[in-house]
Design an enzyme around this catalytic site. Structure first.
Site, short mmCIF file in Angstrom:
data_model
loop_
_atom_site.label_atom_id
_atom_site.label_comp_id
_atom_site.label_asym_id
_atom_site.label_seq_id
_atom_site.Cartn_x
_atom_site.Cartn_y
_atom_site.Cartn_z
N ASP A 143 -2.14 -1.32 -3.91
CA ASP A 143 -2.43 0.05 -4.33
C ASP A 143 -1.10 0.79 -4.45
O ASP A 143 -0.44 1.07 -3.46
CB ASP A 143 -3.34 0.72 -3.29
CG ASP A 143 -3.71 2.14 -3.66
OD1 ASP A 143 -3.17 2.66 -4.67
OD2 ASP A 143 -4.54 2.74 -2.96
N TYR B 148 0.88 -1.17 0.00
CA TYR B 148 0.00 0.00 0.00
C TYR B 148 0.92 1.22 0.00
O TYR B 148 1.43 1.65 1.04
CB TYR B 148 -0.91 -0.01 1.23
CG TYR B 148 -1.76 1.23 1.39
CD1 TYR B 148 -2.27 1.91 0.28
CD2 TYR B 148 -2.06 1.72 2.66
CE1 TYR B 148 -3.04 3.04 0.43
CE2 TYR B 148 -2.83 2.85 2.82
CZ TYR B 148 -3.33 3.51 1.70
OH TYR B 148 -4.09 4.64 1.86
N HIS C 57 -12.31 1.46 -4.04
CA HIS C 57 -11.48 0.98 -5.14
C HIS C 57 -12.14 -0.23 -5.81
O HIS C 57 -12.79 -1.03 -5.14
CB HIS C 57 -10.09 0.55 -4.65
CG HIS C 57 -9.21 1.70 -4.26
ND1 HIS C 57 -8.03 1.98 -4.92
CD2 HIS C 57 -9.33 2.64 -3.30
CE1 HIS C 57 -7.46 3.05 -4.38
NE2 HIS C 57 -8.24 3.46 -3.39
#
Length: 261
Positions: free
Chosen positions: A99, A65, A190
């Site tokens: 991500d 992340y 998302h």
């Protein structure tokens, strides 16, 4: 139901426990969770696990992340990961997913904006350690799909493909069914990126055959509709008797239309 089958490996940022966290979830029915090895590379930002795969081989996955404060912090994140793998005794990664908060190509932003070059180069340098590539993009080289929607001032909307899965050359032949979907849009802002990884040598089964729920056969309205469609096909067949067959007018076409209905 799921809690009895899932094993969660996670990490949080101790300084920002509500802002940064990464997890990898394993299914007890599919993975031998007793032999999983876990490395917390950057708390809250990067977790690496090695799981049994097949024939005494393993699969190493890095879940990330990346920071989104600014591109300088994002670049430093990739540089920190690169240093970790160069200096520490960490396993070679087969797959990186998560991500990234940065895109490599303008096509991965709806406004075609190029991201900070230093941050992109830092990501590329880290990927090069494992020779992993963006296989969704390789599979769909011209598609424009996104995983995150940003609502800006004056009702402006921009979309980005921030979430990606990179896989190694050795693993790519076992990957099937690359998808970007909004299946969990009620739980996250998302879209989800997914892929199916088969055991090497497994035959390709395709999409399988559609079957109807047997309970539907007791629905009188549905049965009546089936009978109606069947009579229509039989009438078409009768009218075609004696006529010249063509590519668009033949018994096989009537049967195909019947199946589609």
């Amino acid at each position: 139901f799921y809690g009895k089958r899932l094993k969660i490996h996670s990490t949080i940022d101790p300084d920002h426990p509500n802002a940064a966290g990464t997890a990898i979830v394993l299914n007890y029915d599919l993975v031998n969770t007793e032999q999983v090895k876990t490395h917390i590379v950057i708390p809250g930002r990067a977790i690496c696990i090695t799981i049994p795969h097949y024939a005494n081989k393993t699969l190493t996955i890095l879940g990330i992340y990346a920071p989104n404060e600014n591109m300088t912090v994002n670049r430093e994140f990739w540089e920190q990961l690169t240093d970790a793998w160069l200096k520490l005794n960490l396993p070679v990664v087969d797959m990186i997913l998560g991500d990234y908060n940065v895109v490599e190509e303008p096509a991965d932003r709806s406004n075609n904006r190029s991201d900070n070059q230093a941050a992109v180069e830092a990501l590329v340098n880290f990927k090069s350690l494992f020779r992993v590539k963006d296989r969704w993009r390789a599979t769909y080289p011209t598609d424009r799909k996104y995983t995150y929607t940003h609502h800006g001032p004056n009702n402006t909307i921009t979309k980005s493909r921030l979430d990606r899965i990179y896989v190694s050359e050795g693993l790519q032949q076992s990957c099937r069914h690359w998808k970007i979907t909004d299946d969990f849009i009620d739980l996250t802002d998302h879209n989800m990126v997914s892929v199916v990884i088969n055991t090497p040598g497994t035959p390709y089964h395709g999409r399988r055959r559609y079957t109807m729920n047997l309970a539907s056969l007791e629905n009188p309205k549905l049965i009546s509709e089936f009978v109606k469609i069947g009579h229509e096909m039989a009438e078409d067949q009768a009218r075609s008797s004696g006529r010249t067959r063509t590519q668009g007018y033949n018994p096989q076409m009537f049967l195909q239309e019947f199946n589609e209905k």
